[in-house]
Write an enzyme that holds these catalytic residues in place. Structure first.
Site, PDB file in Angstrom:
ATOM      1  N   THR A 185       0.871  -1.180   0.000  1.00 17.35           N
ATOM      2  CA  THR A 185       0.000   0.000   0.000  1.00 17.35           C
ATOM      3  C   THR A 185       0.901   1.221   0.000  1.00 17.35           C
ATOM      4  OG1 THR A 185      -0.054   0.000   2.400  1.00 17.35           O
ATOM      5  CG2 THR A 185      -1.824  -1.154   1.276  1.00 17.35           C
ATOM      6  N   GLU A 333      -5.972  -3.882   0.990  1.00 18.27           N
ATOM      7  CA  GLU A 333      -6.160  -4.859   2.066  1.00 18.27           C
ATOM      8  C   GLU A 333      -7.449  -5.660   1.923  1.00 18.27           C
ATOM      9  OE1 GLU A 333      -5.259  -1.761   2.283  1.00 18.27           O
ATOM     10  OE2 GLU A 333      -3.779  -1.399   3.857  1.00 18.27           O
ATOM     11  N   LYS A 442     -12.292  18.394  12.017  1.00 18.52           N
ATOM     12  CA  LYS A 442     -12.983  18.397  13.302  1.00 18.52           C
ATOM     13  C   LYS A 442     -13.239  19.842  13.709  1.00 18.52           C
ATOM     14  CE  LYS A 442     -11.460  13.849  14.548  1.00 18.52           C
ATOM     15  NZ  LYS A 442     -10.732  12.923  15.405  1.00 18.52           N
ATOM     16  N   TRP A 447     -17.838  16.580  12.842  1.00 22.88           N
ATOM     17  CA  TRP A 447     -16.971  16.164  11.749  1.00 22.88           C
ATOM     18  C   TRP A 447     -17.485  16.719  10.425  1.00 22.88           C
ATOM     19  CZ3 TRP A 447     -16.260  10.138  12.725  1.00 22.88           C
ATOM     20  CH2 TRP A 447     -15.457   9.952  13.862  1.00 22.88           C
TER      21      TRP A 447
END
Lengths: 556, 556
Positions: A185, A333, A442, A447
Site C-alpha cells: 500500500t 487490504e 474536526k 466532523w
C-alpha cells in the site's frame, strides 16, 4: 463428521487451465509499451505461464520466494500472474509510480529475487539496481529487437528467457493458504506495507467478482482493464477474466484519452475498470473532439473505484456514453472488493434524482465482507445512514496483517480489520464514505467530510480539481480550507462565486473559511490527493474567520 | 509461506446472516401445503433458523446427527436449510416421491434423529413411523390450527416447538469440511445412495451460482423455485438466493399449471428453475386457456435441468413467453452444477437455426468442474463434438463417494468421478449428452442415443411422451423400440407416420424397428423414465426386423 466431497485446493493455476481449456482462442489484446498492439489468447497465455514457471526453475527460484514486476497491463504481465503464482512463488507487483526512495525500500523489504520490467522502466531499473540487495536476475519484458542496453547484473530478455522454455509444466498442488501475490500500500505516511494474498483469498474473491451484483465479469463481455495490474491485482479482474473466459483488452502505458478511446472503439469494449483520474482524461479528449459521439463505443458499464465517484462523472457516463457506472469501495487490504453500488429492485421506481443519490454512495456489502462502524469511544454505531464511525471489515479476502508483521497485529477482538476510513451505513446496508479518518475536519466537536466538500466544489464548471484540508483555528479547532485548480481554457471563478456556489449545496457551517487557487495539487503514487503535504504547506494559512482570535463568524 | 489473509471458514450460517443483514425485508413468498400464501422475509427466516437451532438443542441433537425433512418448498423448509446446517447438524432432505420401501430404507440408513414433515405427508409418516428405527421426534411443519392427529411418538408442531424458541443463538464456528446436508440419489437400480455435502462444497457452489455465466442469481431478480428442495438442495438456489439477497417464491406442492402461472404473475417472477415435466404442465395450462398471453408474466429466464431440454420447449419459451432458456446438466453428485448452456460472443452472429443447435447442447464447463471423456477401453477421447465417451467429472463441489461408503471407492486415479453418462464435448467445451451409459443402444458395434431419438419423436405433434429402449436382436445385438404415449385430445399418429417423421430427422440406421403405443410410461421418483422396467417389459417384443433370424433390413 466431514462431508464426502472432493478435496480440491483452490489454486490460481486452475484459472489459467480453465481459460485455456474452454476459451483457448478468446483474445487478449495488449497495446505494448513499445507501441504496437499485440494479439494473444488464453491458450497462448497458458503456454507463456508454463514457460514462466520453467524459467523460474532455471533461475533457481524456490517456492515462496518473491518475483517482482515493474510493468504495465499486458499479456506478458498476465502470463506472470499465472506462471509465478501457479508455480508456488509469490508475484510482487511493484507500483512504478511510487517515489523512488520507496521503490528500493519495498524491493529490499520483499526480498525480491527476480525483477521483470517493461522497457519504459529501463532507466528506473538502471538507477535502482545498485540499491537492490536481493535481486539476482533482471528480465526485460520485450523482444530481442527492442532490448534495452542496461548495466545490471544477469539481464535477460523475455524471448530468450521465457519463450525459449518448454511449454510442458505440471502445476504443483499447493496448500490453498499458500501466499500467491504481494502488493504494497502506498500510504500517505510511513513506509509502504505489504499485503500478502493467498491462493484461497484470491480464488474466493475471484468467484465473487463474477456475481451479477458485483462486477459481473462474464464470457459475454470484452473488458478493458485500465486499473493497473500493480494496483491490488487490478481489482482481481485478471483472475476473474480467466475464470469466466473473458476477452481482455490491456492498454499498457497508453492511458491518455485518445489512446483509451481508440482502443475501446477498435476492440468493442463493453466494460472497463479504472480510477476517476483516467476517466477525466477520457472526458477531456471527448471535449476536445466534439465531433465524436461516445455512444459509438457500445460501452455498457464502467467500474470505478479508488476514490469516490463525482456526481458529474456518473451523470456524464450515463448521458453521453450510455454506460452504467458500477462504483465500488475497497482497498489493497480488501483484495479489493468491499462494497459495490448496485441498486435494489425497490429503487427502480424512484425518481432520477433519488436514484443518483443512491448511486453516489459507495455501495452495499457483498457476501464475504462483514462491516462494522465504531465510534471513537469504541461503541458500535447503528446503520441509520447518518451515524458516523470508523469502518472495520472482516472476511476471507481481507488482510489479517502486513508482510513481515509491519505495524503489528491489526485485527480487533472480533477479527475485524480497521480501514482508516470514516463512513455511514444506511438501513439497506449502503456504505457512504465520510472521509479518511485523518482527513476529516474536526470543527467544534463535529466532523466535516472533506470528500463531500470536494465533490461539491468539483461540480463547479470552472474547477478542474479541488482539495479540502483542515487548518488549525483558535476557536473551532479546525476549519476547512478549499484549494482549487482552475479548469484550463476557462475563466477562473472568483473566491466569492465559489463560496456562493457551495452555499446552495452544503450546510452553512461546512462552508470553507477561505479559497486558495493553485496551479496543481500533489498526489500519491496511486493518484490520491497527498493531504499530508497540503496540511503541512497550509498549516499557517491565515483564515479570515480566525482574525480576531476566532471570534469572527466561521463562514466568511 | 502462507498468505496473510483472514482465516474465515466457509459456513452456511454466513449466508443467512448476510441475507438478514443486507436484505432483511426482501420477501420470501410461500404457497403453503395448507393452501394460503404466507409472506415472510430474510430477516424472519434468520429468526426462524435460529429458533430451529434452539429447538434442535432442546431435542438433544448432537453435531453431525441427521435431521430429516419430508417437505415441499416453503419458508419453513428454508429455515431448516439454514438452522439445521448452521447449527452443525446434517439436513437430510428426503424425496417424498421415492417408492415407500425406499423411504424407510434411507431414513434408517441415514439414522435420522428427527423428521420434519408437511401436513401433506401425515398419512405417509403414519405408515412409515413404525419402520423408522432412529427417529426420536416428529415435527409437523404446520400451525396449531392445522395440526394432524397422528399416532407417532414424540409429535411436535412447528409453532410450539420452533416458534416458541428464543431467537438468540450464536452460530458455531465449524471446520468448513463439516457435513452440512445429505441427499440420496433415486437411482433406477439398487438402493439409493447418499451424497453428503459439506459447508465448503456448498459455499463454493453457491458462489458459482451467482455468476453471469451460470444461473446469475442476483438481488435484482425474483426467483420462483419449482425444483424441489429435496432435489440436490433445489440446485443450490436457496443458498444462492441468501448470498445475493434475492426475493424467493416457493410454490409448495402446487405445481399444476394454473397455480404456477398465477403465482408467477402475482409475484412478478423473473427467473424460475425446474425440470421439463413441470414446464409441460405449464404449457398444457396455457394451451387450455388461449386468452392468456404468457408475455404478461415478465418472465425473463427459465433454468432447466434434470433431463435434456426438448427443442420444442426451448422454442416455446423464447417465442411465447419471451424468456431465455438456461439449460444445465448436473446430478445430485455434482451439487448439481456441471455444465451450463450459455452462448459465447462468437455465437451472437449465427443464424437462428445454428443458435438453437448450440442451445440444445447441455452446456459448457464452468470453472470448478473438470470434464473428461473415457472410452470403454480406458482411452481419453478428444473434444471434437463427435467422439463419445463415458463422462467423468472432478472439482470441489463433486462427490468423492457415498454416505457410509455405499458402492465403495468411486474416483479414478486422477480423482475424477464417473457419472454414468455418455457424452460428446465440442472444441468450445460444450457437452452434449448422448445417453445414460446403460440406456444407450448398442447396434452392430455402434451406439445409438435413446435421448436423441426420444427428442426427435417428441417433436411430433401427436406425441405426448416417448421412450426408446434397446430390444435384443439376433443380428445387431440391440435395436431401438419406440414407445409412445399419444397426446390427449388428438388423433393418434400411425406407426408409419411416426417412422416417416423420424426418417427426415435421424440417420437411417437409427430408425426404431418398431413402435408401440402405450397409455403411460413409468417414471422414477425424480421424474425420469424408468427404463429398467420398460426393458424388462418389452424384452421379448417381436421386432419385424428380427423375423428371419435378423436378416431383414434393420429399418423396417
Amino acid at each position: 463428521m466431514f462431508g464426502l466431497m472432493q478435496d480440491r485446493p483452490l489454486l490460481i493455476s486452475s484459472l489459467i487451465e480453465h481459460a485455456a481449456t474452454f476459451h483457448p482462442r478468446t483474445e487478449i489484446v495488449s497495446r505494448t509499451p513499445e507501441g504496437p498492439v499485440r494479439r494473444s489468447n488464453w491458450g497462448e497465455v497458458r503456454q507463456r505461464a508454463k514457460q514462466v514457471a520453467n524459467a523460474l526453475r532455471q533461475l533457481g527460484i524456490q517456492p515462496g520466494e518473491r518475483v517482482a514486476t515493474l510493468a504495465w497491463n499486458s499479456d506478458r504481465h498476465l502470463a506472470l500472474y499465472f506462471g509465478v503464482s501457479g508455480a508456488g512463488a509469490v508475484l510482487h507487483t511493484v507500483n512504478p509510480r511510487l517515489f523512488p526512495e520507496q521503490l528500493d525500500y519495498i524491493v529490499n523489504h520483499a526480498e525480491d529475487q527476480v525483477l521483470f520490467f517493461d522497457v519504459t522502466f529501463a532507466p528506473l531499473v538502471a538507477k535502482l539496481a545498485p540499491l537492490l540487495k536481493t535481486v539476482k536476475a533482471y528480465v526485460a519484458m520485450t523482444d530481442r529487437a527492442t532490448m534495452p542496453t542496461l548495466d545490471v547484473p544477469n539481464l535477460h530478455g523475455w524471448q530468450d528467457l521465457v519463450e525459449s522454455q518448454s511449454t510442458d509444466y505440471e502445476w504443483p498442488s499447493l496448500d490453498e493458504r499458500t501466499a500467491s501475490s504481494l502488493c504494497y500500500t502506498s500510504g500517505t505516511t510511513g513506509n509502504p506495507k505489504g499485503v500478502l494474498y493467498s491462493h484461497r483469498s484470491t480464488m474466493l474473491h475471484t468467484l465473487m467478482e463474477l456475481a451479477v451484483d458485483t462486477f459481473g465479469i462474464s464470457s459475454e463481455e470484452t473488458v478493458m482493464l485500465i486499473v493497473p495490474m500493480f494496483h491490488a491485482n487490478a481489482w482481481g479482474t485478471p483472475y476473474a477474466a480467466a475464470m469466466a473466459g473473458t476477452k481482455l483488452v490491456l492498454p499498457g502505458p497508453h492511458l491518455d484519452g485518445a489512446s483509451v478511446y481508440a482502443l475501446m472503439r477498435d476492440e468493442h469494449v463493453t466494460f472497463s475498470q479504472g480510477v476517476p483520474t483516467v476517466w477525466l482524461m477520457l472526458f477531456q479528449y471527448v471535449d476536445a473532439n466534439p465531433a465524436l459521439d461516445p455512444r459509438e463505443l457500445g460501452l455498457k458499464r464502467v467500474g470505478i473505484g479508488g476514490s469516490a465517484v463525482p456526481r458529474a462523472m456518473l451523470e456524464r457516463f450515463e448521458r453521453q456514453f450510455g454506460a452504467e457506472v458500477v462504483q465500488g469501495w475497497g482497498m489493497t487490504e480488501t483484495s479489493p472488493i468491499g462494497v459495490i453500488s448496485k441498486l435494489l429492485p425497490k429503487h427502480f421506481e424512484l425518481p432520477a434524482e433519488d436514484l443518483v443519490a443512491i448511486k453516489l454512495k459507495q455501495g452495499r456489502g457483498v457476501w464475504g465482507v462483514d462491516l462494522k462502524l465504531v465510534a471513537d469511544d469504541g461503541r458500535v454505531m447503528p446503520w441509520d445512514g447518518s451515524s458516523r464511525g470508523h469502518l472495520y471489515v472482516r472476511g476471507p479476502w481481507i488482510a489479517s496483517g502486513y508482510f513481515r508483521n509491519e505495524g503489528g497485529a491489526r485485527l480487533d477482538d472480533e477479527g475485524y480489520f480497521p480501514t482508516g476510513d470514516v463512513a455511514t451505513i444506511d438501513p439497506d446496508g449502503y456504505l457512504q464514505l465520510v472521509d479518511r479518518a485523518k482527513d476529516v475536519i474536526k470543527s467544534g466537536g463535529e466532523w466535516i467530510s472533506s470528500i463531500d466538500l470536494e465533490n461539491a466544489a468539483m461540480g463547479h464548471p470552472g474547477v478542474a480539481e479541488a482539495a479540502i484540508i483542515g487548518v488549525p483555528h483558535p476557536k473551532w479547532q479546525e476549519r476547512p480550507l478549499l484549494l482549487v485548480v482552475p479548469r484550463a481554457g476557462q475563466e477562473a471563478p472568483t473566491r466569492e462565486a465559489l463560496l456562493a456556489y457551495l452555499a446552495t449545496r452544503v450546510a452553512k457551517w461546512w462552508l470553507p473559511d477561505d479559497v486558495v487557487f493553485v496551479p496543481e495539487l500533489p498526489h500519491t503514487a496511486t493518484g490520491k490527493l497527498l493531504k499530508t503535504q497540503l496540511r503541512e504547506q497550509f498549516k499557517n494559512h491565515p483564515l479570515p474567520s480566525a482574525a480576531n482570535g476566532g471570534d469572527s463568524e466561521p463562514t466568511a
